[in-house]
Structures are given as structure tokens and as C-alpha cells.
Design a protein around this motif. Sequence first.
Motif, PDB file in Angstrom:
ATOM      1  N   VAL A 179      31.428  46.479  47.925  1.00 49.45           N
ATOM      2  CA  VAL A 179      31.462  47.663  47.065  1.00 49.45           C
ATOM      3  C   VAL A 179      32.809  47.759  46.346  1.00 49.45           C
ATOM      4  N   VAL A 180      33.892  47.468  47.064  1.00 52.70           N
ATOM      5  CA  VAL A 180      35.223  47.474  46.451  1.00 52.70           C
ATOM      6  C   VAL A 180      35.253  46.503  45.274  1.00 52.70           C
ATOM      7  N   ASP A 181      34.732  45.299  45.482  1.00 48.77           N
ATOM      8  CA  ASP A 181      34.740  44.290  44.415  1.00 48.77           C
ATOM      9  C   ASP A 181      33.961  44.764  43.194  1.00 48.77           C
ATOM     10  N   ARG A 182      32.788  45.366  43.426  1.00 47.36           N
ATOM     11  CA  ARG A 182      31.967  45.813  42.302  1.00 47.36           C
ATOM     12  C   ARG A 182      32.633  46.950  41.532  1.00 47.36           C
ATOM     13  N   LEU A 183      33.213  47.901  42.254  1.00 49.06           N
ATOM     14  CA  LEU A 183      33.873  49.018  41.574  1.00 49.06           C
ATOM     15  C   LEU A 183      35.149  48.560  40.861  1.00 49.06           C
ATOM     16  N   ARG A 184      35.904  47.670  41.519  1.00 49.20           N
ATOM     17  CA  ARG A 184      37.129  47.159  40.884  1.00 49.20           C
ATOM     18  C   ARG A 184      36.788  46.456  39.567  1.00 49.20           C
ATOM     19  N   GLU A 185      35.734  45.666  39.584  1.00 48.81           N
ATOM     20  CA  GLU A 185      35.321  44.946  38.379  1.00 48.81           C
ATOM     21  C   GLU A 185      34.939  45.938  37.279  1.00 48.81           C
ATOM     22  N   GLN A 186      34.225  47.012  37.630  1.00 45.33           N
ATOM     23  CA  GLN A 186      33.820  47.999  36.636  1.00 45.33           C
ATOM     24  C   GLN A 186      35.028  48.728  36.052  1.00 45.33           C
ATOM     25  N   ILE A 187      36.048  48.962  36.881  1.00 40.94           N
ATOM     26  CA  ILE A 187      37.255  49.630  36.389  1.00 40.94           C
ATOM     27  C   ILE A 187      38.027  48.707  35.454  1.00 40.94           C
ATOM     28  N   THR A 213      47.573  30.228  52.171  1.00 41.92           N
ATOM     29  CA  THR A 213      46.422  31.107  52.397  1.00 41.92           C
ATOM     30  C   THR A 213      46.053  31.846  51.120  1.00 41.92           C
ATOM     31  N   MET A 214      47.063  32.255  50.364  1.00 40.53           N
ATOM     32  CA  MET A 214      46.829  32.910  49.082  1.00 40.53           C
ATOM     33  C   MET A 214      46.130  31.964  48.111  1.00 40.53           C
ATOM     34  N   ALA A 215      46.563  30.712  48.087  1.00 42.83           N
ATOM     35  CA  ALA A 215      45.939  29.723  47.199  1.00 42.83           C
ATOM     36  C   ALA A 215      44.461  29.540  47.559  1.00 42.83           C
ATOM     37  N   HIS A 216      44.161  29.512  48.856  1.00 42.50           N
ATOM     38  CA  HIS A 216      42.764  29.374  49.291  1.00 42.50           C
ATOM     39  C   HIS A 216      41.962  30.596  48.867  1.00 42.50           C
ATOM     40  N   ALA A 217      42.522  31.788  49.042  1.00 42.91           N
ATOM     41  CA  ALA A 217      41.826  33.014  48.647  1.00 42.91           C
ATOM     42  C   ALA A 217      41.522  33.007  47.157  1.00 42.91           C
ATOM     43  N   ALA A 218      42.455  32.480  46.358  1.00 46.05           N
ATOM     44  CA  ALA A 218      42.231  32.392  44.910  1.00 46.05           C
ATOM     45  C   ALA A 218      41.081  31.447  44.595  1.00 46.05           C
ATOM     46  N   ARG A 219      41.008  30.330  45.330  1.00 44.63           N
ATOM     47  CA  ARG A 219      39.946  29.343  45.074  1.00 44.63           C
ATOM     48  C   ARG A 219      38.562  29.899  45.370  1.00 44.63           C
ATOM     49  N   VAL A 220      38.467  30.783  46.377  1.00 40.73           N
ATOM     50  CA  VAL A 220      37.149  31.335  46.731  1.00 40.73           C
ATOM     51  C   VAL A 220      36.886  32.662  46.030  1.00 40.73           C
ATOM     52  N   GLY A 221      37.821  33.097  45.179  1.00 38.49           N
ATOM     53  CA  GLY A 221      37.599  34.298  44.383  1.00 38.49           C
ATOM     54  C   GLY A 221      37.808  35.606  45.110  1.00 38.49           C
ATOM     55  N   ASP A 222      38.605  35.607  46.168  1.00 41.32           N
ATOM     56  CA  ASP A 222      38.871  36.838  46.923  1.00 41.32           C
ATOM     57  C   ASP A 222      40.079  37.539  46.314  1.00 41.32           C
ATOM     58  N   VAL A 223      39.839  38.377  45.303  1.00 40.70           N
ATOM     59  CA  VAL A 223      40.916  39.032  44.563  1.00 40.70           C
ATOM     60  C   VAL A 223      41.757  39.931  45.461  1.00 40.70           C
ATOM     61  N   ALA A 224      41.103  40.694  46.329  1.00 39.32           N
ATOM     62  CA  ALA A 224      41.836  41.613  47.203  1.00 39.32           C
ATOM     63  C   ALA A 224      42.788  40.856  48.119  1.00 39.32           C
ATOM     64  N   SER A 257      39.071  45.578  23.808  1.00 35.80           N
ATOM     65  CA  SER A 257      38.627  44.184  23.729  1.00 35.80           C
ATOM     66  C   SER A 257      38.871  43.433  25.020  1.00 35.80           C
ATOM     67  N   THR A 258      38.745  44.137  26.145  1.00 38.82           N
ATOM     68  CA  THR A 258      39.004  43.522  27.436  1.00 38.82           C
ATOM     69  C   THR A 258      37.969  42.471  27.773  1.00 38.82           C
ATOM     70  N   PRO A 259      38.431  41.252  28.113  1.00 38.09           N
ATOM     71  CA  PRO A 259      37.472  40.252  28.575  1.00 38.09           C
ATOM     72  C   PRO A 259      37.006  40.562  29.977  1.00 38.09           C
ATOM     73  N   ARG A 260      35.906  39.988  30.378  1.00 37.60           N
ATOM     74  CA  ARG A 260      35.381  40.214  31.733  1.00 37.60           C
ATOM     75  C   ARG A 260      36.365  39.663  32.758  1.00 37.60           C
ATOM     76  N   ALA A 261      36.641  40.492  33.789  1.00 41.98           N
ATOM     77  CA  ALA A 261      37.577  40.071  34.822  1.00 41.98           C
ATOM     78  C   ALA A 261      37.056  38.851  35.542  1.00 41.98           C
ATOM     79  N   VAL A 262      37.943  37.924  35.891  1.00 41.59           N
ATOM     80  CA  VAL A 262      37.537  36.743  36.635  1.00 41.59           C
ATOM     81  C   VAL A 262      37.676  37.015  38.112  1.00 41.59           C
ATOM     82  N   GLY A 263      36.940  36.320  38.919  1.00 41.08           N
ATOM     83  CA  GLY A 263      37.047  36.536  40.335  1.00 41.08           C
ATOM     84  C   GLY A 263      36.389  35.427  41.068  1.00 41.08           C
TER      85      GLY A 263
END
Length: 230
Positions: A18-26, A119-130, A224-230
Amino acid sequence: MAGDQPASPPSKRSVAAVVDRLREQILDRVLMPGEPIRQEEMARRLGISRVPLREALRVLTTEGLLTHRPHQGYFVAQLSVEALRQIHALLEFLETELIRTARWPDDEELAELRTINATMAHAARVGDVAAVNRLNRQLHNRIFALSPQEIYLSEAERFWTLSEPYRLLHVTSTDAAIATEQHEQIIDALAARDRALCLRVLSEHRRETRNGALSMLSRMESGSTPRAVG
């Protein structure tokens, strides 16, 4: 009776979704700055109960993407270019002083910094923005805590909290590999006990973060915001 039992708390996974979906909408401007979050309507729109929604709203409030007003509810935070500039100007002073007065980390501390960055690099690869955002802050906090300047450190942590929503703009719109590479350069400079190099790389890293967030924020303000990547 079974009907009298309290509802079980939502799982961390369901709240994170839910956090991911709301963050993306914001960040995509589906939810606009200043817009109230009507919980019943939002829960229905997302197809969830209000329990994980409430937990997600609390998480996004700690990130600075939402604000909470007593007796009124949650609202999408207002972000501005000028606020970002002021926050980064103050962080530049505080972080420079913390690095200038920091002691050199020992081998164990250097290894811990490298582990956090990996660990941060791994999180980025799997798309875990938080996780990327959390680990990024953890790494910087570990480095700044090498300084004995407790007041500067406390103020830097406060302004990092204020900068969270802007930092998320950078995290969701740029290649995290650049940030992790810059982190490695900072750690290498600490290992080499080269203070001038450490200050220079940190300054470049901070400028990259600021410019990425400014660019994203400017596009958001222009619609003109592009869609957030994740």
C-alpha cells in the motif's frame, strides 16, 4: 465468540504494498499537493481494508510525503523548490563540519559501511524504493556519527528528515547505481584517510542529489512529471 475477536494486525508485506502504491500516486501527481486523503474512499479505490491503509499513511507521514493534522486527517505534503534549496544549503554546512571533524573509521566500521552500501545496491536492483531510501540514510548517519559534534549531528538528522520527500524524488527518478558508486568513493576516501577527497566526493554526491530532486520537482510543478521508476 469468533466475531468478538479483534482484527489481526496487517502484515508488513501488505502495508509495504500500500505504501508503494500511494507513494507512486503522490510522486506521479495523481494525488496533488494539499489534497486530503479520504480513508474510506481510498481504501475502496485500492481494494483494501482501512487497517493497512492507516499503517501506510503513518509510514508516508514519517517520509514527509504526507502531513497529519489533528481532527482533520492526512494531506499530501506541499513541496517547493525554495524549501529544497534552503534545506540543502543548511545540510551542506552541517555535513561539511561533521566530515571535517570526523575521526577515521576502523576496519570493522569500514566493512559495515560497505555492507550497508551493497545492501542498498541490491535493494535498488529489486526496485525496493523504501529500502534504498532507508539504507542511504543509515549509511550517511554512520559516517556523520564519526564526528564528536553532537549538536551538528542532531541538526543534520533533523534536516535529513525534512529533506525526506525531496530525497525520494531523487531516489525514484535516478539510477541508484550512481549513488552507490559515490558511496564507495566516500568510503574509499575514509579508508585512505584523505579528508579533502572525502569532502569533495561528498559535495559532488550532495549536488547530484539536490539537482536530481530539483529537476524532478520542477517537472512536477510544470505538470510534466514522468512516471516514477521503481
